[in-house]
Design a protein around this motif. Structure first.
Motif, PDB file in Angstrom:
ATOM      1  N   SER A   1       0.828  -1.066  -0.160  1.00  0.00           N
ATOM      2  CA  SER A   1      -0.051  -0.223  -0.231  1.00  0.00           C
ATOM      3  C   SER A   1       0.935   1.296   0.013  1.00  0.00           C
ATOM      4  O   SER A   1       0.762   2.143  -0.739  1.00  0.00           O
ATOM      5  CB  SER A   1      -1.075   0.000   1.405  1.00  0.00           C
ATOM      6  N   VAL A   2       1.954   1.010   0.645  1.00  0.00           N
ATOM      7  CA  VAL A   2       2.825   2.477   0.717  1.00  0.00           C
ATOM      8  C   VAL A   2       3.614   2.704  -0.296  1.00  0.00           C
ATOM      9  O   VAL A   2       3.552   3.718  -0.976  1.00  0.00           O
ATOM     10  CB  VAL A   2       3.604   2.261   2.161  1.00  0.00           C
TER      11      VAL A   2
ATOM     12  N   GLU B   1       3.592   5.848  -2.998  1.00  0.00           N
ATOM     13  CA  GLU B   1       4.915   6.485  -3.512  1.00  0.00           C
ATOM     14  C   GLU B   1       4.837   6.485  -4.937  1.00  0.00           C
ATOM     15  O   GLU B   1       5.119   7.523  -5.705  1.00  0.00           O
ATOM     16  CB  GLU B   1       6.054   5.534  -2.934  1.00  0.00           C
ATOM     17  N   LYS B   2       4.389   5.504  -5.779  1.00  0.00           N
ATOM     18  CA  LYS B   2       4.443   5.508  -6.876  1.00  0.00           C
ATOM     19  C   LYS B   2       3.463   6.579  -7.545  1.00  0.00           C
ATOM     20  O   LYS B   2       3.768   7.224  -8.349  1.00  0.00           O
ATOM     21  CB  LYS B   2       4.136   4.005  -7.431  1.00  0.00           C
ATOM     22  N   SER B   3       2.447   6.467  -6.959  1.00  0.00           N
ATOM     23  CA  SER B   3       1.223   7.453  -7.237  1.00  0.00           C
ATOM     24  C   SER B   3       1.624   8.951  -7.120  1.00  0.00           C
ATOM     25  O   SER B   3       1.372   9.809  -7.940  1.00  0.00           O
ATOM     26  CB  SER B   3      -0.079   7.238  -6.387  1.00  0.00           C
TER      27      SER B   3
ATOM     28  N   MET C   1       3.674  13.871  -9.683  1.00  0.00           N
ATOM     29  CA  MET C   1       4.662  14.960  -9.988  1.00  0.00           C
ATOM     30  C   MET C   1       4.904  15.160 -11.574  1.00  0.00           C
ATOM     31  O   MET C   1       5.102  16.013 -12.201  1.00  0.00           O
ATOM     32  CB  MET C   1       6.159  14.516  -9.324  1.00  0.00           C
ATOM     33  N   VAL C   2       4.886  14.006 -12.305  1.00  0.00           N
ATOM     34  CA  VAL C   2       5.032  14.001 -13.766  1.00  0.00           C
ATOM     35  C   VAL C   2       4.110  14.708 -14.433  1.00  0.00           C
ATOM     36  O   VAL C   2       4.081  15.186 -15.308  1.00  0.00           O
ATOM     37  CB  VAL C   2       5.382  12.452 -14.253  1.00  0.00           C
ATOM     38  N   LYS C   3       2.525  13.976 -13.979  1.00  0.00           N
ATOM     39  CA  LYS C   3       1.543  14.650 -14.739  1.00  0.00           C
ATOM     40  C   LYS C   3       1.112  15.894 -14.109  1.00  0.00           C
ATOM     41  O   LYS C   3      -0.041  16.547 -14.431  1.00  0.00           O
ATOM     42  CB  LYS C   3       0.378  13.568 -14.696  1.00  0.00           C
ATOM     43  N   LYS C   4       1.696  16.449 -13.104  1.00  0.00           N
ATOM     44  CA  LYS C   4       1.588  17.768 -12.414  1.00  0.00           C
ATOM     45  C   LYS C   4       0.036  17.916 -12.031  1.00  0.00           C
ATOM     46  O   LYS C   4      -0.823  18.735 -12.385  1.00  0.00           O
ATOM     47  CB  LYS C   4       1.483  18.864 -13.402  1.00  0.00           C
TER      48      LYS C   4
ATOM     49  N   THR D   1      11.414   6.788 -12.067  1.00  0.00           N
ATOM     50  CA  THR D   1      11.447   5.530 -11.838  1.00  0.00           C
ATOM     51  C   THR D   1      11.907   4.923 -10.639  1.00  0.00           C
ATOM     52  O   THR D   1      12.898   5.557  -9.875  1.00  0.00           O
ATOM     53  CB  THR D   1      12.206   4.678 -13.314  1.00  0.00           C
ATOM     54  N   VAL D   2      11.315   3.833  -9.939  1.00  0.00           N
ATOM     55  CA  VAL D   2      11.616   3.435  -8.626  1.00  0.00           C
ATOM     56  C   VAL D   2      12.512   2.213  -9.070  1.00  0.00           C
ATOM     57  O   VAL D   2      12.107   1.242  -9.488  1.00  0.00           O
ATOM     58  CB  VAL D   2      10.603   3.150  -7.935  1.00  0.00           C
ATOM     59  N   GLU D   3      14.162   2.220  -8.558  1.00  0.00           N
ATOM     60  CA  GLU D   3      14.697   1.135  -8.817  1.00  0.00           C
ATOM     61  C   GLU D   3      14.679  -0.082  -7.571  1.00  0.00           C
ATOM     62  O   GLU D   3      14.977  -1.014  -7.811  1.00  0.00           O
ATOM     63  CB  GLU D   3      16.199   1.674  -9.210  1.00  0.00           C
TER      64      GLU D   3
END
Length: 143
Positions: free
Chosen positions: A26-27, A31-33, A38-41, A84-86
């Motif tokens: 869930s966390v 985080e990805k959301s 941020m990308v989509k403003k 991207t999250v590595e």
């Protein structure tokens, strides 16, 4: 009786482990959301995912509040093509989640050439009013 008690303890342990994994998932989804926002403003999403008392420490040492962080994205001074999250190691402590991760901010310079930044970061979320909200971020460049 000992076998029954052992089985009960084992089942309880599996249940707690699954609950932990569910919280971590869930966390990570939040985080990805947030990165996507941020990308989509998406300022409405930012408003939901970021706590009013945010302390955001950038990799260059600059510090933002919630208002200044969202304001920089709104003004275009912070702009991202993708994030991207590595790696994301998540630990949950009741209503607090700590992420130690690595990510890449994909951006372009004015001439269109890549200006990507790889970061190692610590991010803290607190579950407030039933939802995870980011309360602090600190990062540093790894490349």
């Amino acid at each position: 009786m000992k076998k029954l008690l052992s089985l009960l303890i084992l089942c309880l342990g599996v249940h707690i482990s699954q609950a932990q994994s569910s919280s971590e998932a869930s966390v990570l989804a939040v985080e990805k959301s947030r990165f996507e926002a941020m990308v989509k403003k998406d300022f409405d999403k930012h408003d939901l995912l970021i706590s009013e008392d945010l302390c955001y420490v950038h990799s260059n040492g600059n510090i933002d509040t919630k208002a200044s962080f969202i304001g920089a994205i709104r003004a275009g001074s912070s702009s991202y093509d993708d994030i991207t999250v590595e790696k994301a190691d998540i630990r949950i402590y009741e209503n607090t989640a700590i992420i130690n991760g690595e990510c890449t901010f994909h951006r372009k310079k004015e001439d269109g050439s890549p200006n990507n930044t790889q970061l190692r970061y610590t991010n803290v979320y607190v579950k407030q009013h039933g939802a995870w909200q980011m309360v602090t971020w600190q990062s540093f460049k790894i490349s």
